[in-house]
Scaffold this active site. Structure first.
Site, mmCIF file in Angstrom:
data_model
loop_
_atom_site.group_PDB
_atom_site.id
_atom_site.type_symbol
_atom_site.label_atom_id
_atom_site.label_comp_id
_atom_site.label_asym_id
_atom_site.label_seq_id
_atom_site.Cartn_x
_atom_site.Cartn_y
_atom_site.Cartn_z
ATOM 1 N N TYR A 32 -2.157 -11.492 -7.874
ATOM 2 C CA TYR A 32 -3.050 -10.370 -7.569
ATOM 3 C C TYR A 32 -2.793 -9.175 -8.470
ATOM 4 C CZ TYR A 32 0.686 -7.711 -5.176
ATOM 5 O OH TYR A 32 1.822 -6.999 -4.896
ATOM 6 N N LYS A 149 3.303 -11.530 -10.494
ATOM 7 C CA LYS A 149 2.719 -10.709 -9.427
ATOM 8 C C LYS A 149 2.061 -11.635 -8.402
ATOM 9 C CE LYS A 149 0.493 -6.265 -8.627
ATOM 10 N NZ LYS A 149 1.533 -5.748 -7.747
ATOM 11 N N GLU A 181 14.351 -3.062 -8.194
ATOM 12 C CA GLU A 181 13.142 -2.233 -8.089
ATOM 13 C C GLU A 181 12.891 -1.901 -6.624
ATOM 14 O OE1 GLU A 181 9.597 -4.430 -9.259
ATOM 15 O OE2 GLU A 181 10.367 -6.246 -8.331
ATOM 16 N N LEU A 205 9.036 -6.671 -11.366
ATOM 17 C CA LEU A 205 7.667 -6.730 -11.851
ATOM 18 C C LEU A 205 7.533 -5.676 -12.947
ATOM 19 C CD1 LEU A 205 4.764 -7.879 -11.355
ATOM 20 C CD2 LEU A 205 4.337 -5.731 -10.173
HETATM 21 N N1 PDD Z 1 2.666 -3.070 -6.088
HETATM 22 N N2 PDD Z 1 7.226 -3.730 -8.246
HETATM 23 C C1 PDD Z 1 6.655 -4.303 -7.172
HETATM 24 C C2 PDD Z 1 7.447 -5.266 -6.365
HETATM 25 C C3 PDD Z 1 5.325 -3.987 -6.831
HETATM 26 O O1 PDD Z 1 4.760 -4.579 -5.776
HETATM 27 C C4 PDD Z 1 4.606 -3.033 -7.594
HETATM 28 C C5 PDD Z 1 3.198 -2.654 -7.292
HETATM 29 C C6 PDD Z 1 5.262 -2.442 -8.691
HETATM 30 C C7 PDD Z 1 4.578 -1.426 -9.569
HETATM 31 O O2 PDD Z 1 3.593 -2.032 -10.335
HETATM 32 P P1 PDD Z 1 2.319 -1.208 -10.868
HETATM 33 O O3 PDD Z 1 2.847 0.013 -11.488
HETATM 34 O O4 PDD Z 1 1.678 -2.122 -11.829
HETATM 35 O O5 PDD Z 1 1.457 -0.890 -9.656
HETATM 36 C C8 PDD Z 1 6.566 -2.828 -9.000
HETATM 37 C C9 PDD Z 1 1.302 -2.837 -5.718
HETATM 38 C C10 PDD Z 1 0.858 -1.437 -5.841
HETATM 39 C C11 PDD Z 1 1.053 -3.468 -4.363
HETATM 40 O O6 PDD Z 1 1.603 -4.531 -4.120
HETATM 41 O O7 PDD Z 1 0.259 -2.922 -3.575
#
Ligand code: PDD
Length: 279
Positions: A32, A149, A181, A205
């Site tokens: 996703y 992801k 993270e 991620l």
């Molecule tokens: N999540 N690490 C994890 C585990 C995440 O789920 C996310 C983002 C990030 C940051 O990624 P980005 O900057 O590309 O949003 C890092 C989204 C927002 C979610 O699951 O809703």
């Protein structure tokens, strides 16, 4: 009324349905993206599409038939859902099987699903004096492929649920004392004149916001280091931030029972970065 998109068709949220034989439902077999939309324009869309493409390659899920039309589908969805600022959720699962089988049938067509809702404005934009996040550190319970992801987020959900029951705002994962993270974000720490964040690996991620923040810092001439961070480093940092597409940049105030130094927003780097975040 709120609109969604499922395999070629825009459908009202209340009416959209998938089969329980979809492998996303049976196995969490899908990937996703979460894409923020500011003033009706998807933010850093190219980066999100590239990461989605990588997730599909990593999992061997076929590209959906409408792959090349995804930017136009997102645009249409944004227009139909009216809000100026939105958050678009895009999910691709391996598709609907005829029966439950761990080994997927390579010929099934992936399921492409999109929805969008109003983006909640970063509370630290609305009120920069709001106390920073109160977070809990826990040993990372996740698998070795956090670079994908994947929609399979049970470990993250359990960690966030438990933290929330304890009155914490968020969770930072670590492996043997090294920070990986957040449960839904990447972690940054500021020391004197440099900013550190965990390097890319299979344990995190690779956040689109992380990349954007690194580039903003670079354009301001601030030194950035992609280096391992220990929990001790976090306790001693001048600032700690959590970043994601929905959080943007948010400051941390408390880690376990350790309070970080008190700084006013105008003396803080996170606040300065937020003011140029959308440029
Ligand atoms: N999540 N690490 C994890 C585990 C995440 O789920 C996310 C983002 C990030 C940051 O990624 P980005 O900057 O590309 O949003 C890092 C989204 C927002 C979610 O699951 O809703």
């Amino acid at each position: 009324m709120s609109w969604t998109y499922l395999n070629d068709i825009f459908i009202p949220k209340e009416e959209v349905r998938i089969s329980p034989f979809d492998r996303g439902f049976l196995f969490g077999d899908g990937v996703y993206e979460v894409i923020p939309v500011y003033e009706s324009k998807a933010f850093l869309l190219k980066d999100h599409i590239s990461r989605l493409e990588r997730s599909l390659l990593q999992t061997g899920i076929n590209k959906p038939k409408a792959w090349n039309d995804i930017p136009q589908i997102i645009d249409k969805l944004i227009k139909k859902n009216l809000f100026l600022n939105q958050v678009v959720y895009l999910q691709v699962t391996r598709g609907e099987d005829v029966e439950r089988s761990h080994i997927p049938d390579p010929s099934i067509a992936p399921t492409l699903f999109l929805s969008s809702s109003e983006l909640s404005i970063n509370p630290y934009r609305l009120n920069p004096d709001k106390p920073g996040l109160d977070v809990k550190i826990i040993e990372d319970p996740r698998w070795e492929r956090c670079d994908v992801k994947a929609i399979t987020l049970l470990s993250n959900i359990i960690a966030l649920r438990e933290a929330s029951i304890e009155g914490k705002d968020d969770v930072i994962f670590c492996i043997k004392g090294k920070v990986t993270e957040g449960a839904t974000s990447n972690v940054f720490a500021v020391f004197d004149n440099s900013v550190l964040t965990t390097p890319e690996s299979n344990q995190i991620l690779s956040g689109i916001t992380r990349k954007h923040v690194l580039s903003l810092l670079g354009s301001k001439g601030i030194e950035t280091l992609e280096k391992d961070l220990s929990i001790q480093n976090l306790y001693e940092a001048d600032e700690v931030w959590m970043t994601s597409s929905t959080k943007e940049i948010q400051p941390v105030k408390k880690i376990d029972d350790k309070e970080l130094p008190s700084k006013s927003p105008k003396d803080s780097l996170w606040f300065d970065l937020l003011s140029s975040y959308l440029i």
